[in-house]
Write a protein that holds these residues in place. Sequence first.
Motif, PDB file in Angstrom:
ATOM      1  N   ARG A 235       7.987   5.805  12.752  1.00 44.17           N
ATOM      2  CA  ARG A 235       7.329   6.599  11.497  1.00 44.17           C
ATOM      3  C   ARG A 235       5.922   5.333  11.937  1.00 44.17           C
ATOM      4  N   SER A 236       4.611   6.390  11.951  1.00 37.78           N
ATOM      5  CA  SER A 236       3.615   5.655  11.361  1.00 37.78           C
ATOM      6  C   SER A 236       3.570   5.143  10.015  1.00 37.78           C
ATOM      7  N   PRO A 237       2.994   3.771  10.115  1.00 30.31           N
ATOM      8  CA  PRO A 237       3.414   2.921   9.092  1.00 30.31           C
ATOM      9  C   PRO A 237       1.594   3.805   8.278  1.00 30.31           C
ATOM     10  N   SER A 238       1.780   4.180   7.209  1.00 34.71           N
ATOM     11  CA  SER A 238       0.951   4.733   5.968  1.00 34.71           C
ATOM     12  C   SER A 238      -0.026   2.837   6.078  1.00 34.71           C
ATOM     13  N   SER A 239      -1.393   2.957   5.162  1.00 32.27           N
ATOM     14  CA  SER A 239      -2.079   2.348   4.273  1.00 32.27           C
ATOM     15  C   SER A 239      -1.220   1.737   3.004  1.00 32.27           C
ATOM     16  N   ALA A 240      -0.192   2.231   2.594  1.00 33.60           N
ATOM     17  CA  ALA A 240       0.450   1.546   1.438  1.00 33.60           C
ATOM     18  C   ALA A 240       1.648   0.690   2.073  1.00 33.60           C
ATOM     19  N   ASP A 241       2.145   1.096   3.385  1.00 37.07           N
ATOM     20  CA  ASP A 241       3.264   0.278   4.368  1.00 37.07           C
ATOM     21  C   ASP A 241       2.521  -0.892   4.785  1.00 37.07           C
ATOM     22  N   HIS A 242       1.169  -1.157   4.637  1.00 30.87           N
ATOM     23  CA  HIS A 242       0.683  -1.807   5.470  1.00 30.87           C
ATOM     24  C   HIS A 242       0.584  -2.694   4.746  1.00 30.87           C
ATOM     25  N   LEU A 243       0.420  -2.446   3.238  1.00 33.48           N
ATOM     26  CA  LEU A 243      -0.211  -3.956   2.183  1.00 33.48           C
ATOM     27  C   LEU A 243       1.974  -3.629   1.478  1.00 33.48           C
ATOM     28  N   LEU A 244       2.629  -3.033   1.656  1.00 27.82           N
ATOM     29  CA  LEU A 244       3.805  -3.774   1.398  1.00 27.82           C
ATOM     30  C   LEU A 244       4.332  -4.683   1.848  1.00 27.82           C
ATOM     31  N   ILE A 245       4.119  -4.763   3.685  1.00 29.56           N
ATOM     32  CA  ILE A 245       4.817  -5.785   4.349  1.00 29.56           C
ATOM     33  C   ILE A 245       3.910  -6.820   4.657  1.00 29.56           C
TER      34      ILE A 245
END
Length: 316
Positions: A235-245
């Motif tokens: 799944r294409s990561p969201s902006s929130a995913d980028h921050l969490l990673i």
Amino acid sequence: IRIFPTHLLDPILAPRLASLPSWINNYTTPDIIAGATASLTIPLLSSLSIIPLYHLARTLWDDRTARLAILLYAFVPALTVFMPVFDDTFTLVTSFTLYFTVNGIKNQNRSQLFLAGLICGAGLFASFGLLPLLFISNLYLLFSSRAIKSFIYDSAALAIGGVTVWSLAWITFGLNPFIIYSNSMSEHAILTTTRSYWAWLIYNPYDILLFAGLPISILFLGSVIRCCRQLFVERSPSSADHLLISFVITFSLILISGNLRGETARVLLYVQPLIILFAAHNLTHHASRITLYPHLIIALTFIQTILFQTTLSVYH
């Protein structure tokens, strides 16, 4: 306090000081005024973190998650148990830095990235412990940028903001940041040479998550697991995913480096807004299926905070 004629307050303070234990006699009137001012200012600055935290959660998700985030923030054990140490104010630095970083990318506005760097640089002026926050922000820029060239410009805007505060301090007051950093690290080296690496590798995450509140930490870890699962299904990561990673990578590197071996829950108070953010997001997900779930989480966190306040002695 030096300018203000504090001796004028002696007639007012004297009767009140007489009713306090004898140790108060070791402090002068300016000392007492400074302590009282700090005890009011630090909680106020820490409490103001809910403003950028709310808007950051709204930017990443929605209004409901934002409201849950500031509710959880009010009950985090670490933010009350360690009050009023200056570290509490770093949550404000984190919240504003990440808010302007995320919005700078969203709006393609490098002036906001410069402002994020400026705020983080001001925080670094108070503590080098905030250096990982710059790393989190840069990782977020890397994951969110559409091209290497864009990342370089975005990162430069962030870096210029961070350097500005130190440059002004160096030019104006002669405070050499390299000497200050070197002296700070030489003092900090005492901890890394006298304490067990493996013991603190385990204890550090336990310490941070425990003081974040067990219900909040479980929700946060749930968000991490869900993010990993979604990435594995392409799944294409969201902006929130980028921050969490970005946060998980930075936090893991901090632990593996072994540079922190004591008082981790206090020293890393500035990461609490991130833990709260993703706990609130997970809580929103569960609340859509279980109506009273948010109330239960907040109640359990509140009970833990009360228990910590009544049983722990963090200052001796």
